[in-house]
Enzyme design. Structure first.
Site, short mmCIF file in Angstrom:
data_model
loop_
_atom_site.label_atom_id
_atom_site.label_comp_id
_atom_site.label_asym_id
_atom_site.label_seq_id
_atom_site.Cartn_x
_atom_site.Cartn_y
_atom_site.Cartn_z
N LYS A 91 0.77 -1.31 -0.11
CA LYS A 91 -0.16 0.09 0.08
C LYS A 91 0.91 1.24 0.00
CE LYS A 91 -3.78 -0.48 2.69
NZ LYS A 91 -4.25 -0.53 4.09
N ARG B 187 -3.15 3.52 8.53
CA ARG B 187 -3.22 2.36 7.72
C ARG B 187 -2.25 1.11 7.63
NH1 ARG B 187 -4.64 4.83 1.85
NH2 ARG B 187 -6.14 2.87 1.61
N GLY C 252 -7.92 -6.49 4.45
CA GLY C 252 -8.89 -6.63 5.28
C GLY C 252 -8.25 -7.28 6.65
N MET D 97 -5.57 -6.64 8.54
CA MET D 97 -5.00 -5.91 9.59
C MET D 97 -5.80 -4.83 9.69
SD MET D 97 -0.91 -6.86 8.99
CE MET D 97 -1.31 -6.13 7.34
N ARG E 80 -3.58 -1.63 -6.46
CA ARG E 80 -2.73 -2.84 -6.32
C ARG E 80 -3.20 -3.67 -7.64
NH1 ARG E 80 -5.70 -4.19 -0.86
NH2 ARG E 80 -7.82 -4.45 -1.72
N HIS F 80 -17.21 -9.40 1.70
CA HIS F 80 -16.03 -10.00 1.77
C HIS F 80 -16.15 -11.45 1.01
CE1 HIS F 80 -13.95 -13.22 4.57
NE2 HIS F 80 -13.07 -11.87 4.57
N SER G 173 10.13 -44.16 -15.51
CA SER G 173 8.94 -43.30 -15.33
C SER G 173 8.83 -43.44 -13.94
CB SER G 173 7.85 -43.83 -16.19
OG SER G 173 6.88 -43.13 -15.79
N CYS H 75 4.82 -40.53 -14.14
CA CYS H 75 3.65 -40.93 -14.38
C CYS H 75 2.46 -40.74 -13.14
CB CYS H 75 3.54 -41.98 -15.12
SG CYS H 75 4.14 -43.70 -14.09
N TYR I 93 9.87 -35.71 -19.49
CA TYR I 93 8.52 -35.48 -19.60
C TYR I 93 7.61 -35.78 -18.34
CZ TYR I 93 8.03 -40.59 -19.45
OH TYR I 93 8.08 -41.96 -19.02
P1 ADP Z 1 -7.74 -2.09 4.06
O1 ADP Z 1 -6.27 -2.59 4.00
O2 ADP Z 1 -8.44 -2.97 5.00
O3 ADP Z 1 -8.35 -2.02 2.74
P2 ADP Z 1 -7.37 0.56 4.10
O4 ADP Z 1 -6.02 1.20 4.89
O5 ADP Z 1 -7.03 0.60 2.41
O6 ADP Z 1 -7.79 -0.72 4.70
O7 ADP Z 1 -8.64 1.57 4.29
C1 ADP Z 1 -9.70 1.40 4.13
C2 ADP Z 1 -10.38 2.43 3.49
O8 ADP Z 1 -10.45 3.49 4.48
C3 ADP Z 1 -9.91 3.12 2.27
O9 ADP Z 1 -10.54 2.07 1.13
C4 ADP Z 1 -10.64 4.42 2.30
O10 ADP Z 1 -11.85 4.29 1.71
C5 ADP Z 1 -10.72 5.01 3.82
N1 ADP Z 1 -9.51 5.63 3.88
C6 ADP Z 1 -8.29 5.22 4.21
N2 ADP Z 1 -7.42 6.32 4.47
C7 ADP Z 1 -8.09 7.27 4.06
C8 ADP Z 1 -7.94 8.78 3.85
N3 ADP Z 1 -6.63 9.17 4.07
N4 ADP Z 1 -8.97 9.36 3.60
C9 ADP Z 1 -10.21 8.91 3.39
N5 ADP Z 1 -10.32 7.83 3.39
C10 ADP Z 1 -9.57 6.84 3.80
MG MG Z 2 -7.84 -0.81 1.20
#
Ligand code: ADP
Ligand code: MG
Ligand code: MG
Length: 874
Positions: free
Chosen positions: A22, A92, A101, A103, A336, A454, A762, A829, A849
Site C-alpha cells: 500500500k 493504515r 482486510g 489488519m 494494487r 467479503h 518413469s 507418471c 517428460y
Molecule cells: P484495508 O487494507 O482494509 O483496505 P485501508 O487502509 O485501505 O484498509 O483503508 C480502508 C478504507 O479507508 C479505504 O479504502 C478508504 O476508503 C478509507 N481511507 C483510508 N485512508 C483514508 C484517507 N486518508 N482519507 C479518506 N479515506 C481513507
Molecule cells: Mg484498502
C-alpha cells in the site's frame, strides 16, 4: 541514522519490502502526479523492532514520526489539535504482500470534542463533523483499545430504530452528542480511563496497534493459507484524510479497472455517495454499481475511468483501486494488482497481450497453472439445471459450479471436510473469521452483501464458486436452516450453487462434461511454444486417449493394463487364470484373455498413432481380481469344471496381509512369466498389424515395481525375446522400448544398475511416496488431516511431491541414471505429474517428460512452460 519513516514523495513501487504494498503504491501514485492525499509510511522494519522492544515503539522511530508529522502539517497547511484548521489522518496497515482486510485501519485520527466542534463551526456541517468523531471513537476503540465495534453498533442501532432512520448523519445535533457521550461512557467503563484527546498520543497508539495486528488470528490464518512468510511485517501509512462523508457530492468506492470475474474490459465496482471508508463493503447501505455513475454523473465517471486506465497502463496490469470523492474531487487511496478469477486471469492476460502492454511470456506467467481447471470444469449440465429445483437467485459472485452438503458455520465445514464430505458454506455474510470454513468448502452462499463483499472477494481469490447477496433465502444460523419460504434445507442437506449466474438449487445437480475453448487453444499454443517438456497422458482406453489428444497430449505416459481385465466379459477368464494350479491351466486361461488384450491395444495404439505410448504390464495384487460374490463363484465353477469348495480354498490361499507390498508388479511375472509374455505378444501383435495397415506406432513396454536390476534383466529378456519373435514372424519393422517404473526406494538407490536394462524410467511417485514414507495411500486419510493441521507437512504429499524426502530419491536416481552415460528417457507418471509445484521440482531434477490424467494436461503444459520461461532468464 537508519531511516524508518518515508514521506510518500520518497518512495516508489519497487520499495514494497520496506514500505509495504500500500505504501509503495501510494508513493508511486504521488510521484507520477496522481491525486493522492499526502502522507508518510513507517517502514516494515519497525514492526519487529516494536515486538523486540516489548511492544513499544523505539525512541528513534518516535522522533522520526514526530518529524514526519511536522512535514505533513506544513504540506497540508493543517495542524494536529488546531481549532482553526485541524489535521485529521488515517493510520493504515499494509504489508509487502497484500492481505486485504486482515489488519487494522483507523480513520479520522486527530479528532476530539473540541476539534469536532471547530470542524462543525468551520464547515457549517455539524453532521459531517460529528460523524467523523463517532466513527473515530468506534474505530480507535476497536483497534487500539480492543473494545469490539459491536458494542457501539448496538447503541447506534437502538437510537436509529427509535428514530426510524438509517444513518448517523440523519440525527439532530443533540442526539448525535448524546450518542457520542454514550460511546465515550462505554470506553470509560471498559478501560477505566477517559478516551484520549491528544492527536500525537492517539497517533502513536494507533501505529502500535497496527503493528500488533500483524499477529492477530485472522492475519496469521490468512498468511498460512496464502503461504505468506510470517516475518515480513507490516508497514504503517499515515495519510491526510479526505472526506467522502462530507456531503452529497462526496462519496467513496472501490473498483477494478476490468471485471475480475469475467475479465471483461469495463470498470467494475461499487460506490456510495456521502460515505466513508468501509461503508461500501460493510453491507449496511447497498452500494451502487460504478456503471450507474455513467448516466447520473458522466464527468465523474470519466475522471475515474481515466485514472483507472492510466494506472493500468503504468502498472501494466488490472488495478484494484480504492477512491474517495470529496466535494466532486476524486482522490486515489490505494491501488494494487487486482485479484481475479481463473477465467478472468486468462482473458485479461490475453487482452493485455493484444493491447501490447505485455508479451506472451509475461501473460503465461500471470496465469496460475491450476486456474485453467476452471476452463475445463465450468458448469452444471444444462439438462440438469433445467430440471433442477431452483431455490433462489443471488449475485454471481465467483463463477463455477459447486455442490455439497449445507453447513452454517466455519467449524462445521472444517469438521465435515475432515469426514471427506463435499460441503457448501451458507451464511448471512462472511467475515475474516470464516476463512477456514471458506477454504474447506466447495462453494459459498451468502444471503447478504454485494459483489465486493467479503465473501465475494475472498471466494474469487480462492477460485471458489460463490453466490452472494441471495436475499431471497432466509438463513437461520442459529437453527441451522435456510429457506426460500416454501422449501427449507437443514444442515447436511444437499445444495447446488452456480456462481456463474447466481442460481441456487436444492439437491444435487450433475456437472457438465468439460470442454475445450478458444482461450484454452491459445494457452496451449503459447505453452507449446515456450515449453521444452513433453506432456503425456495417463490413459487406459481409446476414449481417454481421444480426450488426451484433444488437449494435445504428446503421448501416453501410463496405460494401465489391469483396467482391461475388469471388464464383465473378461473377468471370469482372468479369475480362471489366477486360480490356475499349473502352467497348462494358466495358459488355457491366458489364451482366452489374449484376444481382448490385443483388441484393446490395437484400439489405443491406433488412436495415438506415432505418439509414444507406455504400456505398463500387469501390476496390482492378484487378489484384487478374486471372485467376490456367490454368482462370481458359480460362473467359475461352470467355466473351470472345478467344485465350489476347491475354488474357495484356492482363493483363500491367495490372501495377503499387506497386498500393496505383496505378490504384485514384476513379482507376478517372476513367478508366472507367461502373464507378461501374453501381454507382450498381444501388444506387439497389435502394433505389427497396424504397421501392416500403414499406421506407425511407438509402443513402450513398462515393467512395474522393480526393486532389483536382476528382476528387470530377467523380464527384459523375456519381453524382448517375445517381441522380437513376433516382429520377425510378421515381417514388418517395428521399434519399441523396454523400461521400468521407478517406484521402490531401492530402485532409486541402485538406479545406475537398473538403468543398464532400461530404455526409459518413469517415476511412479504415488508408490514411491507410499513406500518412502511407509504410508499406505489407501489408509492415510485417517490421519492425513491431523498431519497437516499439526504441520508435520504443509500439503498432502500425495498431491504435491515431498521435495525434501521423496524428491531426494528422485534426484539421486536421475543423477545415477545419467552417470551411466547411457541414453535414457526419464519422466513421471504419478499424480504429481499434474501438480504445478511438483512439475517445477521434477523438471529441476532433470526429468524430460511428465504424464498426468487427461484433464490435467493443460495445467501441466502451462506449468512446464512457466518453468522454462522462468529458467531461461536465469
Ligand atoms: P484495508 O487494507 O482494509 O483496505 P485501508 O487502509 O485501505 O484498509 O483503508 C480502508 C478504507 O479507508 C479505504 O479504502 C478508504 O476508503 C478509507 N481511507 C483510508 N485512508 C483514508 C484517507 N486518508 N482519507 C479518506 N479515506 C481513507
Ligand atoms: Mg484498502
Ligand atoms: Mg505403482
Amino acid at each position: 541514522m537508519q531511516q524508518y519513516v518515508y514521506d510518500f514523495e520518497q518512495g516508489s513501487k519497487e520499495m514494497k519490502t520496506i514500505l509495504g504494498g500500500k505504501g509503495a503504491n501510494l508513493a508511486e501514485m504521488s510521484s507520477i502526479g496522481l491525486p493522492v492525499p499526502q502522507g508518510f509510511t513507517v517502514s516494515t522494519a519497525v514492526n519487529f523492532k516494536y515486538f523486540e522492544n516489548n511492544d513499544a515503539l523505539p525512541e528513534d522511530v518516535v522522533k522520526q514520526i514526530d518529524d514526519a508529522v511536522k512535514r505533513l502539517e506544513d504540506k497540508a497547511g493543517q495542524k494536529f489539535n488546531d481549532p482553526t484548521n485541524p489535521l485529521l489522518v488515517s493510520v493504515r496497515s499494509g504489508a509487502a504482500i497484500s492481505m486485504p482486510g486482515m489488519m487494522d485501519t483507523v480513520l479520522n485520527l486527530g479528532i476530539n470534542q473540541e476539534v469536532a466542534e471547530s470542524i462543525a463551526k468551520n464547515t457549517g456541517n455539524y453532521a459531517f463533523a460529528y460523524d467523523n468523531y463517532r466513527r473515530f471513537i468506534q474505530m480507535y476503540s476497536d483497534v487500539v483499545l480492543e473494545i469490539p465495534k459491536s458494542n457501539f453498533d448496538k447503541v447506534l442501532e437502538e437510537y436509529q430504530e427509535e428514530a426510524g432512520i438509517n444513518t448517523f448523519k440523519e440525527f439532530e445535533k443533540e442526539k448525535m452528542l448524546e450518542i457520542i457521550k454514550e460511546f465515550l461512557e462505554i470506553v470509560k467503563v471498559k478501560t477505566g480511563e477517559d478516551f484520549p484527546t491528544d492527536a500525537r498520543s492517539q497517533l502513536l497508539k494507533a501505529v502500535e496497534a497496527v503493528f500488533r495486528s500483524w499477529k492477530n488470528e485472522r492475519a496469521i490464518l490468512y498468511r498460512k493459507i496464502n503461504a505468506i512468510p510470517d516475518d515480513l511485517g507490516t508497514a504503517v501509512n499515515v495519510q491526510r484524510m479526505v472526506f467522502g462523508n462530507y456531503d452529497g457530492t462526496s462519496g467513496t468506492g472501490v473498483l477494478f479497472s476490468r471485471n475480475p470475474s469475467t475479465g471483461e474490459d469495463a470498470l467494475f465496482g461499487e460506490f456510495l455517495f456521502n460515505a466513508q471508508g468501509e461503508d461500501v463493503v460493510a453491507g449496511i447501505r447497498t452500494p451502487e454499481p460504478i456503471a450507474n455513475l455513467k448516466n447520473d454523473h458522466p464527468e465523474l465517471h470519466k475522471e475515474i475511468y481515466d485514472l483507472a486506465k492510466s494506472l493500468e497502463k503504468h502498472y501494466k496490469d488490472v488495478q484494484d483501486i480504492e477512491f474517495t470523492i470529496e466535494r466532486g474531487k476524486v482522490y486515489l487511496l490505494q491501488t494494487r494488482n487486482g485479484k481475479r478469477t481463473a477465467k478472468a486471469s486468462i482473458k485479461i492476460a490475453m487482452d493485455l497481450v493484444k493491447e501490447g502492454l505485455i508479451d506472451e511470456k509475461t501473460a503465461l506467467l500471470r496465469i496460475p497453472a491450476n486456474s485453467v481447471d476452471a476452463l475445463l470444469h465450468p458448469d452444471f449440465a444444462a439438462e440438469s439445471k433445467a430440471s433442477g429445483t431452483v431455490l433462489a437467485k443471488g449475485l454471481a459472485a465467483s463463477p463455477g459450479a459447486a455442490k455439497g452438503k449445507v453447513y452454517f458455520t466455519a467449524e462445521d465445514i472444517v469438521e465435515a471436510n475432515k469426514r471427506g464430505e463435499a460441503c457448501i458454506l451458507v451464511r448471512k455474510e462472511t467475515s475474516p473469521e470464516d476463512l477456514a470454513g471458506m477454504l474447506n468448502a466447495k462453494g459459498i452462499l451468502t444471503s447478504r452483501g454485494g459483489m465486493t463483499s467479503h465473501a465475494a472477494v475472498v471466494a474469487r481469490s480462492m477460485g471458489k464458486t460463490c453466490v452472494a447477496g441471495c436475499s431471497d433465502i432466509l438463513v437461520d444460523e442459529e437453527n441451522k436452516t435456510l429457506s426460500n419460504g416454501t422449501i427449507t434445507l437443514k444442515e447436511g442437506d444437499y445444495i447446488s450453487i452456480d456462481g456463474s449466474d447466481g442460481t441456487v438449487f436444492a439437491g444435487e445437480l450433475q456437472f457438465e462434461e468439460a470442454k475445450n475453448s478458444d482461450e484454452l487453444e491459445i494457452l496451449l499454443d503459447w505453452s507449446d511454444k515456450y515449453s521444452k517438456t513433453m506432456v503425456r497422458a495417463n490413459a487406459d482406453t481409446p476414449v481417454d486417449a481421444q480426450v488426451a489428444i484433444g488437449f494435445r497430449a504428446d503421448g501416453i505416459g501410463l496405460c494401465r493394463t489391469e483396467h482391461m481385465f475388469f471388464d464383465k466379459n473378461r473377468i471370469t477368464s482372468v479369475r480362471e487364470m489366477i486360480l490356475a494350479e499349473n502352467l497348462e491351466e494358466r495358459k488355457v486361461a491366458l489364451e482366452k484373455i489374449r484376444p481382448f488384450q490385443e483388441e484393446d491395444f490395437y484400439g489405443i495404439l491406433k488412436t495415438m498413432g506415432e505418439r509414444p505410448i507406455t504400456v505398463r504390464l500387469l501390476d496390482p495384487p492378484l487378489h484384487e481380481f478374486l471372485p467376490k460374490t456367490e454368482q462370481d463363484i458359480e460362473d467359475l465353477v461352470k467355466v473351470t469344471g472345478k467344485n465350489k469348495e476347491h475354488i474357495m480354498t484356492v482363493s483363500e490361499g491367495l490372501h495377503e496381509f499387506n497386498p500393496m507390498l505383496g505378490h504384485r508388479g514384476c513379482r507376478l511375472a517372476i513367478t508366472y512369466p507367461e502373464i507378461y509374455k501374453m501381454q507382450t505378444e498381444a501388444l506387439i501383435t497389435a502394433a505389427c498389424k497396424l504397421k501392416k495397415e500403414g499406421v506407425k506406432t511407438n509402443p513402450e513396454i513398462m515393467i512395474p515395481l522393480i526393486a532389483f536390476n536382476e528382476e528387470l534383466e530377467m523380464l527384459r529378456k523375456l519381453v524382448k525375446e517375445t517381441a522380437d519373435k513376433i516382429i520377425k514372424e510378421s515381417g514388418v519393422e517395428l521399434e519399441y522400448k523396454i523400461g521400468t517404473m521407478i517406484e521402490i526406494p531401492r530402485a532409486c538407490l541402485t538406479a545406475d544398475k537398473v538403468a543398464m536394462n532400461a530404455d526409459f524410467f518413469s517415476f511412479g511417485t504415488n508408490d514411491l511416496t507410499q513406500m518412502t514414507m511407509g504410508f499406505s495411500r489407501d489408509d492415510v486419510n485417517v490421519f492425513m488431516g491431523e498431519y497437516i493441521d499439526k504441520k508435520v507437512f504443509e500439503v498432502n504429499p500425495f498431491v504435491s511431491i515431498d521435495q525434501e524426502g521423496v524428491g531426494q530419491l528422485v534426484k539421486l536416481a536421475v543423477d545415477k541414471a545419467m552417470s551411466t552415460g547411457k541414453e535414457i528417457k526419464i519422466g513421471v507418471c504419478g499424480e504429481h505429474g499434474g501438480d504445478p509445484a511438483s512439475i517445477h521440482f521434477l523438471l529441476s531434477c532433470g526429468l524430460q517428460y511428465v504424464s498426468c490424467s487427461p484433464f490435467r494436461i493443460p495445467i501441466a503444459k502451462i506449468a512446464s512452460a512457466q518453468y522454462h520461461i522462468q529458467n531461461e532468464s536465469k
